[in-house]
Design an enzyme around this catalytic site. Structure first.
Site, mmCIF file in Angstrom:
data_model
loop_
_atom_site.group_PDB
_atom_site.id
_atom_site.type_symbol
_atom_site.label_atom_id
_atom_site.label_comp_id
_atom_site.label_asym_id
_atom_site.label_seq_id
_atom_site.Cartn_x
_atom_site.Cartn_y
_atom_site.Cartn_z
ATOM 1 N N GLY A 109 0.830 -1.200 0.000
ATOM 2 C CA GLY A 109 0.000 0.000 0.000
ATOM 3 C C GLY A 109 0.859 1.241 0.000
ATOM 4 C CB SER A 131 10.136 -0.921 -3.487
ATOM 5 O OG SER A 131 9.961 0.407 -3.058
ATOM 6 C CE1 TYR A 155 6.282 -2.726 -0.247
ATOM 7 C CE2 TYR A 155 7.624 -0.775 -0.641
ATOM 8 C CZ TYR A 155 6.822 -1.797 -1.124
ATOM 9 O OH TYR A 155 6.561 -1.877 -2.466
ATOM 10 C CE LYS A 159 8.413 -4.848 -2.525
ATOM 11 N NZ LYS A 159 7.669 -5.885 -3.242
ATOM 12 C CE LYS A 178 -6.270 12.928 0.412
ATOM 13 N NZ LYS A 178 -5.018 13.314 1.091
ATOM 14 N NE ARG A 183 12.876 7.628 -1.987
ATOM 15 C CZ ARG A 183 13.791 6.989 -1.251
ATOM 16 N NH1 ARG A 183 14.947 7.510 -1.006
ATOM 17 N NH2 ARG A 183 13.525 5.797 -0.756
#
Ligand code: NAD
Length: 325
Positions: free
Chosen positions: A79, A119, A147, A151, A198, A281
């Site tokens: 998610g 990821s 998470y 991975k 939204k 990033r």
């Protein structure tokens, strides 16, 4: 005819990947714990299996008594940031079990090629303006969330099994992926889908809430580009992990502004506290570029395809709620 097994085919990216494999002339088995939510699968066969069970991993990769030619492992308890921060234990248990069983089943039954969807969450946090991180910069490791650690472990497991059993393991580290037919509500949706929802829901002149101060930097990859990257990595000679992601980096506020312009709506933005994740990033794409991959969709083009789909979902839900009274 080559036979491919696509795990996670009830979910977003793998659902699109199945379509691509069919176009390439494959016989495809989709596997998931649930059916695709937003339309029928293109797979020749769809098996509902809980891949946390060892026996189901073996069942998944065995086609007509023989190992599948290619296995694409995209199943995960997955998610957006809200989910990643609230479901650490579920992610670490469920996704680890799935990955352990899938690589073990593929390797021991003699599958020739195995793809693992990793990821960029395996990388450490970055400062805005920092030079690109290459795949090798994953170590020494300091993922921002559990998470990412899961991975990273699964990547290493795939490589270890490849060394021992002689199967070809191909690994891609995805940046954020978005597009139609992805999760857009319920708590697992990622920022692009959440923003579209939204904006689709807000009345003209209203206000939408955005987690954080809007300055976090990300890149978003349209699903067709991601699937093309998966295809190229799987059939390449590239050992080790390969980043796949658009080089178009934007702030969260710029993402919201893109959706605002596409929607043609007027609304205010209120920044609230929430699980934003990393600050920034910036990743090298040299390895994926070496395979001739380039993203075909700028953020605007991809969002112009994604927003109308989410708007149609929002309208559908409203209609159904009205009918129910
Ligand atoms: P998704 O949640 O839409 O798809 C994952 C699928 O795995 C779901 O359909 C889910 O039902 C299935 N699954 C979960 N538990 C299972 C189980 N026990 N047995 C069988 N199937 C099970 O996610 P997605 O966005 O399509 O992501 C696909 C892969 O790519 C995942 O491994 C994810 O971690 C990775 N990834 C995605 C992104 C992104 O932006 N979407 C970014 C980086 C990495």
């Amino acid at each position: 005819m080559k036979r491919a097994v696509v795990c996670g085919a009830g979910g977003f990216i793998a659902h699109h990947l199945v379509r691509r494999l069919k176009k390439e002339g494959y016989w495809v088995r989709g596997v998931d714990i649930k059916n695709p939510e937003y339309g029928p699968t293109a797979a020749d066969e769809f098996c509902l299996l809980d891949l946390r069970e060892e026996q189901n991993g073996l069942k998944a990769v065995c086609v007509g008594g023989r190992p599948a030619d290619e296995v694409y492992q995209l199943a995960a308890d997955m998610g957006g940031m809200g989910f990643i921060h609230s479901a650490e234990c579920e992610i670490m248990r469920n996704s680890a079990l799935i990955n352990i069983h899938m690589i073990n089943s593929a390797a021991t039954l003699g599958v020739k090629r195995f793809f693992f969807s990793s990821s960029v969450c395996i990388y450490r946090d970055m400062q805005p303006g920092e030079p690109e991180l290459t795949e090798a910069d994953a170590f020494p490791a300091l993922p921002d969330n559990e998470y990412g650690w899961e991975k990273l472990y699964a990547e290493r497991m795939a490589l270890a099994f490849a060394r021992r059993y002689g199967l070809v393991a191909r690994i891609a580290r995805f940046q954020n992926c978005y597009g139609p037919e992805g999760t857009w509500r319920g708590g697992r949706e990622k920022a692009p889908a959440a923003t579209c929802r939204k904006v689709a829901e807000v009345k003209n002149g209203g206000t939408i809430e955005v987690w954080g101060d809007g300055s976090a930097v990300r890149s978003y990859t349209y699903v067709d580009d991601m699937v093309d990257g998966i295809w190229r990595v799987m059939h390449s000679n590239l050992e080790g992990a390969v980043n796949i992601g658009s080089p178009e980096y934007v702030t969260v506020d710029e993402l919201v502004e893109t959706v605002r312009q596409i929607s043609g709506k007027k609304f205010k933005v209120r920044h609230i506290k929430g699980p934003v994740g990393v600050l920034s990033r910036n990743f090298s794409n040299e390895r994926i570029y070496s395979l001739g991959w380039q993203p075909r969709f700028q953020l605007w083009d991809g969002m112009a395809r994604t927003y109308p789909w989410i708007l149609s979902q929002v309208e559908l839900v409203r209609k159904m709620e009205k009918l129910r009274g």
